[in-house]
Motif scaffolding. Sequence first.
Motif, PDB file in Angstrom:
ATOM      1  N   TRP A  90       0.830  -1.200   0.000  1.00 55.60           N
ATOM      2  CA  TRP A  90       0.000   0.000   0.000  1.00 55.60           C
ATOM      3  C   TRP A  90       0.873   1.262   0.000  1.00 55.60           C
ATOM      4  O   TRP A  90       0.519   2.279  -0.621  1.00 55.60           O
ATOM      5  N   ALA A  91       2.031   1.203   0.674  1.00 52.68           N
ATOM      6  CA  ALA A  91       2.951   2.341   0.636  1.00 52.68           C
ATOM      7  C   ALA A  91       3.493   2.546  -0.775  1.00 52.68           C
ATOM      8  O   ALA A  91       3.601   3.680  -1.254  1.00 52.68           O
ATOM      9  N   GLU A  92       3.823   1.449  -1.448  1.00 52.58           N
ATOM     10  CA  GLU A  92       4.288   1.532  -2.832  1.00 52.58           C
ATOM     11  C   GLU A  92       3.206   2.115  -3.734  1.00 52.58           C
ATOM     12  O   GLU A  92       3.478   2.943  -4.604  1.00 52.58           O
ATOM     13  N   ARG A  93       1.966   1.678  -3.507  1.00 51.93           N
ATOM     14  CA  ARG A  93       0.843   2.242  -4.261  1.00 51.93           C
ATOM     15  C   ARG A  93       0.729   3.739  -4.001  1.00 51.93           C
ATOM     16  O   ARG A  93       0.490   4.529  -4.913  1.00 51.93           O
ATOM     17  N   GLY A  94       0.906   4.130  -2.735  1.00 44.74           N
ATOM     18  CA  GLY A  94       0.858   5.550  -2.401  1.00 44.74           C
ATOM     19  C   GLY A  94       1.957   6.343  -3.078  1.00 44.74           C
ATOM     20  O   GLY A  94       1.729   7.467  -3.551  1.00 44.74           O
ATOM     21  N   GLN A  95       3.175   5.784  -3.135  1.00 41.14           N
ATOM     22  CA  GLN A  95       4.271   6.458  -3.837  1.00 41.14           C
ATOM     23  C   GLN A  95       3.931   6.677  -5.310  1.00 41.14           C
ATOM     24  O   GLN A  95       4.181   7.749  -5.871  1.00 41.14           O
ATOM     25  N   ASN A  96       3.369   5.644  -5.938  1.00 36.15           N
ATOM     26  CA  ASN A  96       3.021   5.748  -7.351  1.00 36.15           C
ATOM     27  C   ASN A  96       1.926   6.779  -7.586  1.00 36.15           C
ATOM     28  O   ASN A  96       1.971   7.554  -8.550  1.00 36.15           O
ATOM     29  N   GLU A  97       0.917   6.786  -6.711  1.00 37.16           N
ATOM     30  CA  GLU A  97      -0.163   7.763  -6.857  1.00 37.16           C
ATOM     31  C   GLU A  97       0.365   9.181  -6.619  1.00 37.16           C
ATOM     32  O   GLU A  97      -0.043  10.136  -7.302  1.00 37.16           O
ATOM     33  N   HIS A  98       1.264   9.319  -5.668  1.00 37.21           N
ATOM     34  CA  HIS A  98       1.880  10.618  -5.384  1.00 37.21           C
ATOM     35  C   HIS A  98       2.656  11.112  -6.602  1.00 37.21           C
ATOM     36  O   HIS A  98       2.549  12.288  -6.996  1.00 37.21           O
ATOM     37  N   ALA A  99       3.419  10.235  -7.237  1.00 38.05           N
ATOM     38  CA  ALA A  99       4.173  10.620  -8.436  1.00 38.05           C
ATOM     39  C   ALA A  99       3.239  10.989  -9.584  1.00 38.05           C
ATOM     40  O   ALA A  99       3.597  11.794 -10.454  1.00 38.05           O
ATOM     41  N   SER A 100       2.036  10.401  -9.600  1.00 37.24           N
ATOM     42  CA  SER A 100       1.071  10.706 -10.655  1.00 37.24           C
ATOM     43  C   SER A 100       0.619  12.160 -10.606  1.00 37.24           C
ATOM     44  O   SER A 100       0.219  12.727 -11.631  1.00 37.24           O
ATOM     45  N   VAL A 101       0.665  12.772  -9.422  1.00 40.47           N
ATOM     46  CA  VAL A 101       0.324  14.195  -9.322  1.00 40.47           C
ATOM     47  C   VAL A 101       1.268  15.003 -10.202  1.00 40.47           C
ATOM     48  O   VAL A 101       0.849  15.855 -10.998  1.00 40.47           O
ATOM     49  N   ALA A 102       2.568  14.702 -10.082  1.00 39.42           N
ATOM     50  CA  ALA A 102       3.560  15.397 -10.902  1.00 39.42           C
ATOM     51  C   ALA A 102       3.418  15.031 -12.369  1.00 39.42           C
ATOM     52  O   ALA A 102       3.611  15.873 -13.258  1.00 39.42           O
ATOM     53  N   SER A 103       3.062  13.783 -12.646  1.00 39.78           N
ATOM     54  CA  SER A 103       2.900  13.351 -14.030  1.00 39.78           C
ATOM     55  C   SER A 103       1.797  14.143 -14.715  1.00 39.78           C
ATOM     56  O   SER A 103       1.949  14.592 -15.860  1.00 39.78           O
ATOM     57  N   PHE A 104       0.678  14.341 -14.024  1.00 40.39           N
ATOM     58  CA  PHE A 104      -0.406  15.129 -14.612  1.00 40.39           C
ATOM     59  C   PHE A 104      -0.045  16.619 -14.675  1.00 40.39           C
ATOM     60  O   PHE A 104      -0.491  17.327 -15.578  1.00 40.39           O
ATOM     61  N   GLY A 105       0.761  17.092 -13.706  1.00 42.47           N
ATOM     62  CA  GLY A 105       1.226  18.464 -13.797  1.00 42.47           C
ATOM     63  C   GLY A 105       2.080  18.671 -15.042  1.00 42.47           C
ATOM     64  O   GLY A 105       1.935  19.671 -15.753  1.00 42.47           O
ATOM     65  N   ARG A 106       2.963  17.717 -15.309  1.00 36.73           N
ATOM     66  CA  ARG A 106       3.787  17.790 -16.515  1.00 36.73           C
ATOM     67  C   ARG A 106       2.931  17.669 -17.766  1.00 36.73           C
ATOM     68  O   ARG A 106       3.164  18.360 -18.768  1.00 36.73           O
ATOM     69  N   PHE A 107       1.922  16.796 -17.725  1.00 41.89           N
ATOM     70  CA  PHE A 107       1.016  16.643 -18.854  1.00 41.89           C
ATOM     71  C   PHE A 107       0.308  17.951 -19.148  1.00 41.89           C
ATOM     72  O   PHE A 107       0.167  18.366 -20.315  1.00 41.89           O
ATOM     73  N   ALA A 108      -0.118  18.650 -18.089  1.00 43.31           N
ATOM     74  CA  ALA A 108      -0.794  19.938 -18.274  1.00 43.31           C
ATOM     75  C   ALA A 108       0.139  20.952 -18.926  1.00 43.31           C
ATOM     76  O   ALA A 108      -0.261  21.699 -19.829  1.00 43.31           O
ATOM     77  N   LEU A 109       1.408  20.991 -18.501  1.00 45.57           N
ATOM     78  CA  LEU A 109       2.369  21.890 -19.126  1.00 45.57           C
ATOM     79  C   LEU A 109       2.581  21.526 -20.596  1.00 45.57           C
ATOM     80  O   LEU A 109       2.695  22.399 -21.459  1.00 45.57           O
ATOM     81  N   GLY A 110       2.643  20.218 -20.869  1.00 46.11           N
ATOM     82  CA  GLY A 110       2.785  19.777 -22.254  1.00 46.11           C
ATOM     83  C   GLY A 110       1.606  20.196 -23.107  1.00 46.11           C
ATOM     84  O   GLY A 110       1.772  20.608 -24.264  1.00 46.11           O
ATOM     85  N   LEU A 111       0.404  20.096 -22.545  1.00 42.49           N
ATOM     86  CA  LEU A 111      -0.783  20.517 -23.276  1.00 42.49           C
ATOM     87  C   LEU A 111      -0.706  22.003 -23.638  1.00 42.49           C
ATOM     88  O   LEU A 111      -1.063  22.411 -24.751  1.00 42.49           O
ATOM     89  N   MET A 112      -0.235  22.806 -22.698  1.00 42.40           N
ATOM     90  CA  MET A 112      -0.108  24.238 -22.981  1.00 42.40           C
ATOM     91  C   MET A 112       0.962  24.498 -24.044  1.00 42.40           C
ATOM     92  O   MET A 112       0.802  25.354 -24.911  1.00 42.40           O
ATOM     93  N   ALA A 113       2.043  23.706 -23.983  1.00 43.96           N
ATOM     94  CA  ALA A 113       3.149  23.917 -24.921  1.00 43.96           C
ATOM     95  C   ALA A 113       2.767  23.598 -26.356  1.00 43.96           C
ATOM     96  O   ALA A 113       3.345  24.153 -27.293  1.00 43.96           O
ATOM     97  N   ILE A 114       1.789  22.702 -26.546  1.00 45.91           N
ATOM     98  CA  ILE A 114       1.394  22.340 -27.912  1.00 45.91           C
ATOM     99  C   ILE A 114       0.080  22.999 -28.329  1.00 45.91           C
ATOM    100  O   ILE A 114      -0.438  22.719 -29.407  1.00 45.91           O
TER     101      ILE A 114
END
Length: 322
Positions: A90-114
């Motif tokens: 469950w801690a590993e799952r939490g780490q992955n979900e936590h990293a997904s916050v940054a992944s979607f933040g980067r995705f949002a920046l990518g969307l703006m860039a294109i």
Amino acid sequence: MCYREDLTDAIEGPYANRDASAPESCCYFVGVISCEGRPLLVRGEPRVAPLARAPSAWSQTDVRRFERALADTDLGELAPAERRELARRWAERGQNEHASVASFGRFALGLMAIGAPPQLLEAAHRAAIDEVRHARLALAIASAYAGEPVGVGPLPLGGALDDLASLEALTLATVVEGCIGETLSAIEAEVAAQAAQPPAVRMALLSIARDEARHAELAWAFVRWAVAAGGAGLRARVAAAFARALDQVAAEAPGGAGGELPASHGFLSADELHRLRQQALTDVLRPAAAALVGARPPSADREFSGASGNVILSATTAYLST
């Protein structure tokens, strides 16, 4: 960039060779098909924050009903080794979900860039907020199994924002991590929730399943828009990416993912995960991919609608309801 031996033909990744004997062997498909959020990949490697064994806001939620249910969870029937392993998973799952916050933040920046439509940007930010909640739910459950607070530390982001303005790179990554990975994530979380017995675990997984289905819809909607914007060349690359990634899922052998943990605590067995993925591949992913790459491009003046992914994902919705 990768080059043929005579340096006359540059090949840009990330994508797999066209065939096994192709000379551009340094070009390979970069992506992770994950069942726990959208991974944050940096130079092809998943990036997560380290765990922190100390009181943390990440190890608790503001959902009172969930917190009450978690406090009432009886873990007495579990052997100490099972509790430790469940806490780790469950801690590993939490780490992955936590990293997904940054992944979607980067995705949002990518969307703006294109120059993507605002509806996609809004959905990306909502998805990031969902992932904050998922991480807190998972880490709260990990803390309950561990008998001590389990949180996360700072997330290293060096190199994570490179190459944001590439429509092709963003689209091909979304095929693997979003269209395939998050569709599987939604289905797997739904089935795991049905097998879960502690109410808090079931509540967390149902919330994750609902949100991941919406995140998958965002991925399909973005790739559909990108294919229309990128033209025939990108459409061909997307079709090839789908084919290779789906073949990869089909070739996966059972093993490793669920271990010997009791399914009643949120983790399916390796055999069940394999069976579920193969069924999803046949019933959902291959038909949806075929519909997307074979779809007639919308007219240039057609306003993007956030609901455009609904038609493509209708099979997934029906699948999750059975």
